[in-house]
Each structure stands twice: as C-alpha cells, then as structure tokens.
Design a protein around this motif. Sequence first.
Motif, PDB file in Angstrom:
ATOM      1  N   VAL A 232     -24.807  -0.213  15.135  1.00  0.00           N
ATOM      2  CA  VAL A 232     -24.284   0.378  13.905  1.00  0.00           C
ATOM      3  C   VAL A 232     -22.800   0.060  13.736  1.00  0.00           C
ATOM      4  O   VAL A 232     -22.315  -0.116  12.613  1.00  0.00           O
ATOM      5  N   VAL A 233     -22.063  -0.057  14.852  1.00  0.00           N
ATOM      6  CA  VAL A 233     -20.646  -0.403  14.778  1.00  0.00           C
ATOM      7  C   VAL A 233     -20.485  -1.861  14.401  1.00  0.00           C
ATOM      8  O   VAL A 233     -19.691  -2.222  13.531  1.00  0.00           O
ATOM      9  N   ASN A 234     -21.254  -2.724  15.034  1.00  0.00           N
ATOM     10  CA  ASN A 234     -21.197  -4.149  14.731  1.00  0.00           C
ATOM     11  C   ASN A 234     -21.527  -4.411  13.269  1.00  0.00           C
ATOM     12  O   ASN A 234     -20.844  -5.182  12.574  1.00  0.00           O
ATOM     13  N   GLU A 235     -22.565  -3.763  12.765  1.00  0.00           N
ATOM     14  CA  GLU A 235     -22.954  -3.929  11.360  1.00  0.00           C
ATOM     15  C   GLU A 235     -21.865  -3.421  10.430  1.00  0.00           C
ATOM     16  O   GLU A 235     -21.639  -3.989   9.355  1.00  0.00           O
ATOM     17  N   SER A 236     -21.163  -2.362  10.831  1.00  0.00           N
ATOM     18  CA  SER A 236     -20.102  -1.807  10.002  1.00  0.00           C
ATOM     19  C   SER A 236     -18.979  -2.810   9.798  1.00  0.00           C
ATOM     20  O   SER A 236     -18.448  -2.958   8.696  1.00  0.00           O
ATOM     21  N   PHE A 237     -18.606  -3.521  10.862  1.00  0.00           N
ATOM     22  CA  PHE A 237     -17.506  -4.466  10.747  1.00  0.00           C
ATOM     23  C   PHE A 237     -17.932  -5.763  10.071  1.00  0.00           C
ATOM     24  O   PHE A 237     -17.085  -6.554   9.652  1.00  0.00           O
ATOM     25  N   LEU A 238     -19.240  -5.973   9.931  1.00  0.00           N
ATOM     26  CA  LEU A 238     -19.732  -7.124   9.170  1.00  0.00           C
ATOM     27  C   LEU A 238     -19.898  -6.788   7.694  1.00  0.00           C
ATOM     28  O   LEU A 238     -20.071  -7.669   6.861  1.00  0.00           O
ATOM     29  N   TYR A 239     -19.823  -5.481   7.368  1.00  0.00           N
ATOM     30  CA  TYR A 239     -20.018  -5.039   5.993  1.00  0.00           C
ATOM     31  C   TYR A 239     -18.950  -5.608   5.086  1.00  0.00           C
ATOM     32  O   TYR A 239     -17.755  -5.558   5.378  1.00  0.00           O
ATOM     33  N   LYS A 240     -19.323  -6.184   3.970  1.00  0.00           N
ATOM     34  CA  LYS A 240     -18.390  -6.776   3.019  1.00  0.00           C
ATOM     35  C   LYS A 240     -18.527  -6.040   1.683  1.00  0.00           C
ATOM     36  O   LYS A 240     -19.506  -6.241   0.957  1.00  0.00           O
ATOM     37  N   PRO A 241     -17.539  -5.193   1.343  1.00  0.00           N
ATOM     38  CA  PRO A 241     -17.618  -4.432   0.086  1.00  0.00           C
ATOM     39  C   PRO A 241     -17.427  -5.326  -1.123  1.00  0.00           C
ATOM     40  O   PRO A 241     -16.813  -6.378  -1.059  1.00  0.00           O
ATOM     41  N   GLN A 242     -17.948  -4.870  -2.260  1.00  0.00           N
ATOM     42  CA  GLN A 242     -17.785  -5.614  -3.502  1.00  0.00           C
ATOM     43  C   GLN A 242     -16.393  -5.441  -4.079  1.00  0.00           C
ATOM     44  O   GLN A 242     -15.905  -6.281  -4.811  1.00  0.00           O
ATOM     45  N   SER A 243     -15.744  -4.330  -3.764  1.00  0.00           N
ATOM     46  CA  SER A 243     -14.390  -4.104  -4.268  1.00  0.00           C
ATOM     47  C   SER A 243     -13.594  -3.359  -3.209  1.00  0.00           C
ATOM     48  O   SER A 243     -14.159  -2.666  -2.373  1.00  0.00           O
ATOM     49  N   GLU A 244     -12.271  -3.511  -3.231  1.00  0.00           N
ATOM     50  CA  GLU A 244     -11.405  -2.819  -2.286  1.00  0.00           C
ATOM     51  C   GLU A 244     -11.102  -1.430  -2.824  1.00  0.00           C
ATOM     52  O   GLU A 244     -10.444  -1.296  -3.854  1.00  0.00           O
ATOM     53  N   VAL A 245     -11.583  -0.415  -2.144  1.00  0.00           N
ATOM     54  CA  VAL A 245     -11.330   0.947  -2.603  1.00  0.00           C
ATOM     55  C   VAL A 245     -10.559   1.753  -1.565  1.00  0.00           C
ATOM     56  O   VAL A 245     -10.179   2.874  -1.836  1.00  0.00           O
ATOM     57  N   ALA A 246     -10.349   1.205  -0.365  1.00  0.00           N
ATOM     58  CA  ALA A 246      -9.633   1.964   0.661  1.00  0.00           C
ATOM     59  C   ALA A 246      -8.148   1.672   0.598  1.00  0.00           C
ATOM     60  O   ALA A 246      -7.724   0.627   0.152  1.00  0.00           O
TER      61      ALA A 246
END
Length: 246
Positions: A232-246
Amino acid sequence: MMELRNASLQLGPNRILEAINFSVQPGESVCLVGPSGCGKTSLLRLAAGLVDISGGSVENRFACTAAVFQEPRLLPWRRMLDNIALGLKARSVPRKERLEIARELADSVGLADKYTLFPHELSGGMQQRVALARALAVGADLLLLDEPFSALDVGLRNEAQELVQRLVVDRGIASLLVTHDLTEALRLAHRVVVISGSPGHIVYEHRVDEPFASRTQSWLYEAAAHLLRQPVVNESFLYKPQSEVA
C-alpha cells in the motif's frame, strides 16, 4: 493534544481530504508523507485552522501552535532579528528581551552573522531558517512544518533536522511535519502517516520505535526500503494525481 476525527475538506467542487483520523500527542513527532497532490499541505492548513473543515472535527488543545510553510513569508521591510522576534513583539515583550531571544535562535540555526540583513539579502535557505526560528521564538508546544528543509542544501538540511530532533527530544515540543522524503520522516518521527488517493486519505501508519540516537544513515535507508516494500505504501508513491492540490 491535537485530534482530527473523520475530518474532510472540500474546496469548491474538489474533495481534497476524506475520513482523516489521527492525533498528535504532547512531545510526539508525526510526519505526513505521500505523493504530490494527495492533500498533505491542505491537511496541515486544516490543522493550523487556516481553512475551514468541511466535515468531522479538529480539536487542538496545545497552548501555542506555530507554523512554518514552504514559503518563508518574512516581512521584507524588517531586518532578520525583527522577523524572528515578530511574534514576541505581538505579545508586548520588551524590545531588548525579544532581540536577545532572536539572537540566540539565529545562532542556533546558523545565522549568527546575519542579524542586520533584510530578507532580500538572504538566500532562500537562510530565509527558511529565519522562519523556523520565528516559530520557535514564541515558545510553541506544537510546530506545524510544511517541508521546511526543501530549500536547504544537504549539509544545512542535516543541521536543521538535528535542530528539530533536539526540540522534540530535549524540549518535548510536538510536531506535525509534511515531507516527500521517507528518510527525513523516519529520522524525525515517532509515527509516519502515509496519505494517498484523491481525495486524500490515510492508507498506512508506521510507528518508529528506534531511539533517535540510533537512527544512522544506514538504518534510515533500510527502514525506508522496508516501508516501501509494503504494497500500500509502494502504490501510494506511484500514485500520479491529475492535479496538484497539496
């Protein structure tokens, strides 16, 4: 203690955070990690009371909370010591006393020879160290930190991390730190909280039991590799958001 219960945040049509549940205890360091755009900075602003919660609750029982964000946000017309002492001035601390405190803090963050300079005369890394010293000057028992070391070079970043570590260990100041760097989180945290997704939500929590004094570079790299082996951690860091909201 600070506690978020089922907290959510919506900005316009965008759902930024959903079902956030965690707490920060007195003297505890909690680090938020995750990919860009997952809402880490938004969560920090929510904790700081800078944005209104959309659902759930945020309760902050700390006596004094101070924040250091990615931008130093210094007053350009004030010299460095006056910027550090700004919160003390708001509390009507006499000028001689507040400047003495500011000098001690400037020395502690490596700015002993910069007392009279204005912000535009300081590098970006120096400005960020001034912002950290300003947060410490008011005697905060909770620090909210949004990647405050990102503008520093490796050597100064290590020094700043050591400073924050000493504050947690020696003074018992609680901290909530946002970072993209797993090794930084593991160096400074009692708990690492991984956020991911859209809307952002907590996907993993990791308690760091290793004593701060034993967190060598080799230990940090091994601990980071262990965390990244969690699917779940590895997948989180591979996650690519569509827009920058952070």
